[in-house]
Structures are given as structure tokens and as C-alpha cells.
Motif scaffolding. Structure first.
Motif, short mmCIF file in Angstrom:
data_model
loop_
_atom_site.label_atom_id
_atom_site.label_comp_id
_atom_site.label_asym_id
_atom_site.label_seq_id
_atom_site.Cartn_x
_atom_site.Cartn_y
_atom_site.Cartn_z
N UNK A 129 0.80 -1.22 0.00
CA UNK A 129 0.00 0.00 0.00
C UNK A 129 0.84 1.28 0.00
N UNK A 130 1.77 1.38 -0.94
CA UNK A 130 2.53 2.63 -1.00
C UNK A 130 2.52 3.22 -2.40
N UNK A 146 -6.22 6.22 -6.36
CA UNK A 146 -6.40 4.83 -5.92
C UNK A 146 -7.00 4.78 -4.52
N UNK A 147 -7.68 3.69 -4.25
CA UNK A 147 -8.34 3.50 -2.97
C UNK A 147 -7.42 2.71 -2.05
N UNK A 220 -9.81 -7.58 -2.88
CA UNK A 220 -10.98 -6.72 -3.09
C UNK A 220 -12.05 -7.36 -3.96
#
Lengths: 521, 521
Positions: A129-130, A146-147, A220
Motif C-alpha cells: 500500500x505505498x 487509488x483506494x 478486493x
């Protein structure tokens, strides 16, 4: 196969699913504190936060190359991150600003090195998540497209101009969910139970978007195994029946070529079925439809999806011989849990019986004749005989493995009287050499099995120790995997690729609010 | 100050500038080859390309984690990069794709490590031309929003899914420029001269957007010193008079508080002056207006900007005493060139005289009385006396430094008869201990000075050796800095932060096409 559903029906299923896409509801949230983390040997999550400076000072602080800070929103969310960038100094905007932003569900995410090249993960590290972003203009409004799933945001100024410093204004998270507000809190005098329920509700909320996602950090997707558990928790909390209906129609609208139900659905860029197939997920489709019809009273959907339910049993049934032996095709994925070395024969066989019985409950509810009763009967006999009288447990496979999974599904499938199932469960649970559960997915079924066979104290104990343990160890939402002895444990070879808000972990709200685990209120 | 221009006029200037914003013209360009680079000790730019596979195969190739390739567009452009991402395999799109894209003007850009943390650059490393992007969906259309200056694009797959490979489709560059088509080629039998002119024209084209940029890779601002040289080259090539006019009105519309002209203008996010001020750039404003009025015949603009021209001389003139001594304020930036240790006293003083004479030429053209004639006279005497009879050169500063800069500006300012200026130029040029030029900006004025004092052969020799050297060493566009002995030389401490398409290097087209350097055609 004559029972394949005509394409025109599938198209109608897809249209029904599309007509039920919910409007996502946004919540704007401001940073609560600005912190740093230091290693801490006595904290389960390995790091201890301390205030870097009061959050009120964030907009007045200036930053340059090499500077960094961590924003703590003090709760978990699925959503977006935005801020305005301003500058102060000579020639503001004479060079771009390069930032690294790391979105953390847990402290390690924003402290440790996320290096795809060095990761031992066997799943894709592109889920890390970077983001590294370059912002050409200053002032600028930055809305990351982006989510992310996050409580923390680490902001690192990788480089910037020598002639001006930057300032962060209007920093905010825009959380999204298809649920508007939280259900009333679970009434209990026990603070830990209250927190377990609350964490479970937040976990479910942050997995509810335009589908029931398995986890907002990674993957997701709509997975059938996760959906069943989310739907159960949803019936006792948000009561969003339409979202369950939409998901059922998605599975029904995109069957595999043999009519079976895929393990997962992709929503984007176009809705379609994933390549994955899991035998035990397939057969859980009927159970999920039954749960839905019972909770919502919507029999019409039950009728509409009946043929899909029938089709979803076929691969399981064809893996069972006339004398009730379960021999799945070697290439087929039978899941039950991520536990390595788990012999899945007895557990999956019992799960199939459990599911076929649910399908017949649905048939009865809708007025259809029962199906596969011979398979249920033969299987029940075979499964009963898997009992090892000496050990007092049901065993699985040629090595007669003792596992929690086998006992849980034997109990849930009602193969033997509850009191016998209870003894087997307790015996396996107390056997240190038994193959245990690895993920909250199987932990749920073990806990539910305890509750259903009347071992209420054992169920409560599991709830308090396992989900309660996560809460006491710092969980804002329930984790995909939890090993009380090792916070860096991962089913994927890399804890930085774990999801810390995971659908299949959200069931305490169901177990408590349904009364399955009574608390004396 | 009574001569400050009223705000209403400044607003009109800004409106005029805004009304002249050109439409950018796009050119879609496809990859020409797919290559790799290997180190090469005998190539100036340090790397030798070889084909990785035929470009026709690009769309059929599949890529996964760790794979990479270099796209060669085989020419330089300012613009954008886009592609479609497709997938092949199970569960296409089950995980994001993380790519690193590096945009190279020269091979080193796409081979060497761009690490801001390790760079020795004293200007911002946020100009490094690389991006790390995460693409959630597959298939996806990817249009990078930021603009780059590039011939090469290195594509690195940092991570991706384990269950599918990616494919790059419709890869293209969208080049932009405010010029539509190239001018007719310069007529010469000499292939190197033809290539020098062509490279110069491409350099200018790729610096012409909605302003004359100093360089499309880095900074991207309108600098007055660069503008003058770009405008001169433009009059003999693209003849885009309106873009020069727009830039002149931008400077006039955003004067400093004392009425002087800033060194640079920012266009975005809002048009404004930069904080930088350069004394010699300020006074070159009048020269740039004169050049424009002479080239375009647009005397109305000359009249409109006359007061700004007058104001642009004031700081220079006030740095010169009544007896013609130039003592600039210690805090003021006098540029001339990036050459370290250059004593700028004589050079800048002569530049001021050159500029004041141009201002009076403009005054005469427009019917205004001459200004600062006393300063010109006194300065000319002082500058004449800076001649060192023993060395046969003009010297500068207390240490009587011999530099190319001093001789060039003495010659251009017409301080002494051309034959004397020529001798001084030749002497300094042949003196190994003289302080030389570092950048093409000063190289231009040295070359022009040679040409103007009749040293045509020396001018041609400089043209062929310096700009011709860049061409022979692999330049697609002319570089911001060039040291024939060291391809890793940089005025900024880091060659990876050099600009390889730089406005102030584009003057060969002017020198050749104006006939200043005759080629006998």
C-alpha cells in the motif's frame, strides 16, 4: 448439460445484479494525531506510538527533503486520501515535490520496508500500500486516485525544491462504504465483548462497497466463502439485504461452463467471473441463498436462483461415490482453511453434507422436492465411521489426521448427535497434536460448531481468546490471519501482504447478536 | 518610483500575453525499436544500444515481475506517454501491476540509478524523470498525466500478479509543441553543418510550448537570458513572432517591485514572476525587444513596452559610478555563465554597455531620445582601460582575470575597434590559463563575438567543434552543458539532473541561417 441456464437468463441475472449497485456513502475524516512509531518489545504489534506534535500544528509546519511524519486517523477506513500542497519560500513551485505515501492498517505497514524485490510473499507484492507521487505544481490539490484501507498514512518527502518548503493543508480521508450508519451497539456489560462486536461491525462496514469484498487492502474481490459469513453478520447489523442479493445474482450471472459457481467475481474493469474455482465454496452457494431467503423473506429470489443452487451441488455430489466415499479430483481446489498439511477429506465431505441439507431446507421452503438424499445418507454413514473410538475424534485421510476442521464440519453437518459431536470437538481442541485452524474463516466455523452443539462456554472462550485477543493486541478491524504467538505470521510468506480488515473475520457480531453465543443479557 | 508602470497597464500587458497563448500541436509517435544498453568505453555517452527484439513483436510479448525493456523512439520530443495494458493467463487483473517508467533524453538516464537520496545534485532531484505507477485494473488504458522530455522509455515491471502476465498495446508518445512543422532544411553540402542546424531546430521546437521554455526536462520556465537566444533562432526558423511577443508581455506584465524585470516567469499554476533576479538578464530585456521589433516590424509593441525597457536598465545603470566603474551590489546575481571562479566585472559591464546601445537603437527606431549616453561613454573609457597590453587581452577584477567572457562582451559591445577586439578574443581563446566558457549560453556569445569581429574561421571552428562535437557524440538535441572530455560533467553536481534539450544551446540555426557564420552557399 441440459440444466445449464440459458444465456438469456444469465443476462437477466446480470441485469438484476447491476440494478442493485448501491450508492457509496462518503465520510470526510480529518487527521486525529501526528505520530511516530518506535520499536517496542512488549507490544504485540511491535511498535509504540508517540505524539510528534499536536495535530492542530499540521497546517503550519514546513517540510523539506528527507522529512517525514505519520498521520493517525485513529480508526480504520476504506477510502481515499487527499490534501492541498502549499509552499513557502523563494520561487515556490520551481521544482516538483516527490512524496512517498504509505497507507497502514497496522503500525508495521508504515514503519517497515516495503520492498517488492526482497519480499518472500508468494502473492503479488503489487498490493503493497505505498505510492510515490510527483507533484509538478505548487500550490496543488492532490487527490490520490487509488483506494486504500488505512488508519495511518506515512508521508515522506523524498525530494523537493531547495528554494521553498512545503506545507500540507486540508489533509483528509474520504471513507466510503455502502452502509450509511452503524447499527446500535451490542448491549453488554462486558467491555471486551462490546469491543469485539464493534470491531466486527467496523470490519464488515469497511468490506462493504458495491459488493461484499473479501478485504479492502488486497484482492478486493467478491469471494463466495467470505460472502456467506459477511451476509450472516450483515443480517444482524446493517441488514443490507439488497447487497447480498446483488452478490448472489453476480455469482448466478457468471457461472462456469459446467454450470458450477466460481469461487470469486471481479467487478472491474468489467464484471466477470474469476478463474478460481473452490469445490467447497461452490456448494456453499445454496447455503448462502438459504440464509438470504430466511433472513429477508425474499422467496422470489430463492425461486429465481434455484437452478443455480442445484447446479452448484453437482461437482460436490459427483465427487462422492455410491457408497458415500468422497474423492475429489486431484486438481480441484478444496479450501476449508489456509492451514498447511490439513487433510481436507473428512472436513470437506462433512461440509458438503451440511450444504446439501441446507439446499433441501431451501427446497422445502420453496416447495421443491429434496435432492441428493441418497448422497446425504451414504455420506453420513461413511462420515460416522470416520470416528476413532480410541481418540474420541473424527479422523481424516489415510493418515487418520485429527483436525479442528473435521470436528467442526461433522458438528455443523449434524452427522452425529450433538453430544457426540461436542465430545469430539472438545477432544480435538484439547489435543496439542491436532491440526488447528489457521485463519478466522475456519475459526468461525469451529466457534459456531461449539455453539451449535451446546458447548457455549467453549464458544465464548474462543471468541474472547481469539477475536478478543486481536482486539487486546491492537486490532481496529479483524485480521485475515492471527497467531497470538507471532504478529509477523502470514499465510502468504510476508506479513506486509496480510490484510488487516478481512471479511471472513467479521463474524463475532453474528455469533453474539444472533444469540448463538449467549451473554446473559 | 514615478516611472513604475500603473497596475492597469500591467493588467493590460498580462491580458495581451494571455491572448497570445498558442494552441499546442500534437504529434502521435510510435516506438521505433526495443533495445538494451550495454556499457561502452569508446562511446562518449557511455552506452551502446542493441536490439532486444523487433519492435513489431512488442504487442505480442508477455511480461512479469522483474522483466524490463527500453523503448527507443529514435528522436527527441517534449510530451506524453501512454499505452494500454492487457493481460494473459488465469484471473487476469487479480492484482495490480506496479511499473517503473524512466524517461531518457540520453542513454545514461535509462541505465543508471536515479536515487534522490544518493544524488550530489544541489538542485532538486525531484526533476528526475522517473515514475512508479500502480495500475489496479487489467485491461487498462494508461495515460501518464505528467509531461516528459524523452527519446527513450525504460519500462520495468516491479511487480505484478502471479496468475497472469501483462502485454503492452498501443504504446505511443504524444509530442507537443507550439510549432506545427519544421522549417526547410538549411542548405549546405556539409553533412555535419546540416546536422548541427537540424539539431538546433529540434532543440528549439522541443522548448516551444505555450512559452519559450529553458528546457523541457527540468525547470520549464521562461528565462529572459534563454528567451533572447531562442527568439533569435526562431526569427530564422519557425518565425513565430507571436510567441516572442507573448513572452515579452509576460515579463512586462510581472515586473519586480522596483520596476526591474525578473529573471524568470512561472506559467503554472498561476502566471507570476519567479523570485530570481539576474542583473544581466534584466538589462537584456531591451535587447530582446529590439531584436523582436527589427525581426517582426511590430513597432507598436516596441512603443507599448518602452517604459519597461527604460526600467530594465535602471539597476544596471545605478551600479555604474559617474566615472564609469561597475560595482554591482554584492547580493545581486550576475550570471554570464555557470563557470566557477569567473570574474564577472568586465564581462557584465561590457554586456550592460552592449544592452544600453541596443536600447538606444530601439529609441532611435521608435523616435525616443537616447538615454544613459553618459554611462555608455564613461563605461566605454573604463572598459577600454581594462586592456592589458602585455597579455593583449581585457582583464577583469582585482586579480586581472583573463576570460573568454570579458573578450566576448567587449567585442559585442563594440568598445574598441573590431580588429582590436578580435586580437583580444583570439589571444584569450589560445591562452590555456584563461577562464573558459562552461555552458552553450556563453559559448554562443563567444562564437557570435568571433563572427561579429570578422573572425569567421574561428567562429566556424567553434561551431563545428562545440555544437558539432555534441552532434558527433550522440546529441539528438543540444545539451545544457557539454564538456568534450567528460560526459558526466554537470554544473549541478549530478549529470542525471542535466537537461539535454536546452534553449540556450539552440543558436547554431541563428548563426548559420543569419549568415553571421557564412558557409559559402
Amino acid at each position: 448439460m441440459s440444466s445449464l441456464i440459458p444465456i438469456a437468463h444469465l443476462e437477466r441475472f446480470r441485469e438484476t445484479a447491476a440494478s442493485l449497485i448501491p450508492q457509496l456513502i462518503e465520510r470526510r475524516e480529518a487527521p486525529k494525531s501526528i505520530i511516530r512509531f518506535d520499536p517496542c518489545a512488549t507490544t504485540y504489534l511491535r511498535y509504540k506510538p508517540s505524539s510528534l506534535f499536536p495535530v492542530e500544528e499540521l497546517e503550519s509546519r514546513l517540510w523539506g527533503k528527507g522529512d517525514e511524519f505519520i498521520i493517525d486517523f485513529e480508526s480504520h477506513r476504506t477510502g481515499y486520501f487527499s490534501f492541498d500542497l502549499a509552499g513557502e519560500g523563494d520561487s515556490v513551485g520551481d521544482a516538483p515535490t516527490r512524496l512517498r505515501l504509505v497507507f497502514g492498517e497496522v503500525p508495521g505497514d508504515v514503519v517497515e520496508t516495503l520492498d517488492p524485490a526482497k519480499s518472500k510473499s508468494w502473492i503479488s507484492t503489487s498490493w503493497y500500500p505505498d505510492e510515490i507521487i510527483n507533484i509538478d505544481e505548487c500550490p496543488s490539490s492532490v487527490n490520490l486516485p487509488r483506494r486504500f484501507a488505512f488508519r495511518y498514512v506515512r508521508v515522506q518527502v523524498l525530494c523537493g525544491s531547495k528554494s521553498y518548503k512545503i506545507r500540507f493543508l486540508n489533509v483528509k480521508a474520504t471513507a466510503i462504504s455502502s452502509t450509511a450508519s452503524l447499527p446500535p451497539p451490542y448491549q453488554t456489560a462486558d467491555d471486551l465483548l462490546r469491543r469485539i462486536d464493534q470491531t466486527s461491525v467496523i470490519t464488515l462496514r469497511d468490506c462493504m462497497t458495491t459488493i461484499f469484498e473479501d478485504g479492502p487492502r488486497r484482492d478486493r474481490r467478491l469471494w463466495l466463502g467470505d460472502l456467506r459469513l459477511q451476509a450472516l453478520a450483515n443480517y444482524y447489523t446493517f441488514k443490507n439485504y439488497d447487497l447480498v442479493k446483488r452478490c448472489l445474482y453476480l455469482f448466478a450471472g457468471f457461472p462456469r461452463e459446467d454450470g458450477s459457481v466460481p469461487a470469486a467475481i471481479f467487478e472491474r474493469p468489467v464484471t466477470r467471473r474469476a478463474g478460481d474455482y473452490i469445490l467447497d465454496y461452490d456448494v456453499l452457494f445454496g447455503v448462502t441463498v438459504l440464509d438470504y431467503v430466511e433472513a429477508s423473506g425474499d422467496k422470489a429470489t430463492g425461486h429465481d436462483l434455484w437452478q443455480t443452487v442445484v447446479n452448484s451441488t453437482r461437482n460436490s455430489v459427483s465427487s462422492i461415490s455410491a457408497d458415500g466415499r468422497f474423492t475429489p479430483n486431484k486438481n480441484v481446489w478444496v479450501f476449508l482453511d489456509w492451514q498447511e498439511g490439513l487433510d481436507r477429506t473428512t472436513g470437506a465431505h462433512a461440509l458438503i453434507v451440511f450444504a446439501l441439507k441446507a439446499v433441501n431446507q431451501l427446497a422445502s421452503l420453496l416447495g421443491y422436492p429434496a435432492i441428493h438424499t441418497d448422497v446425504i445418507t451414504a455420506s453420513s454413514e461413511t462420515l460416522s465411521s470416520a470416528f476413532d473410538a480410541e481418540k474420541g475424534v473424527f479422523v481424516s485421510g489415510p493418515k487418520r489426521q485429527v483436525s479442528w476442521a473435521s470436528q467442526a464440519w461433522i458438528a455443523l453437518a449434524d452427522i452425529v448427535p450433538p453430544e457426540r459431536a461436542k465430545v469430539a470437538l472438545v477432544n480435538a481442541y484439547n489435543d496439542p497434536s491436532a491440526t488447528k485452524a489457521m485463519t478466522p474463516y475456519l475459526f468461525h466455523y469451529v466457534t459456531e460448531a461449539f455453539a451449535r452443539v451446546g458447548a457455549k462456554e467453549e464458544a465464548m472462550s474462543l471468541l474472547l481468546n481469539y477475536w478478543g485477543g486481536m482486539v487486546q493486541n491492537g486490532a481496529d478491524t479483524f485480521w485475515e490471519a492471527y497467531d497470538p504467538a507471532d504478529s509477523m505470521f502470514s499465510p502468504y510468506g510476508d506479513h506486509l501482504n496480510n490484510s488487516y480488515c478481512h471479511a471472513w473475520s467479521c463474524t463475532p457480531a453474528y455469533l453474539l447478536r444472533s444469540g448463538l453465543i449467549p451473554t446473559g443479557n
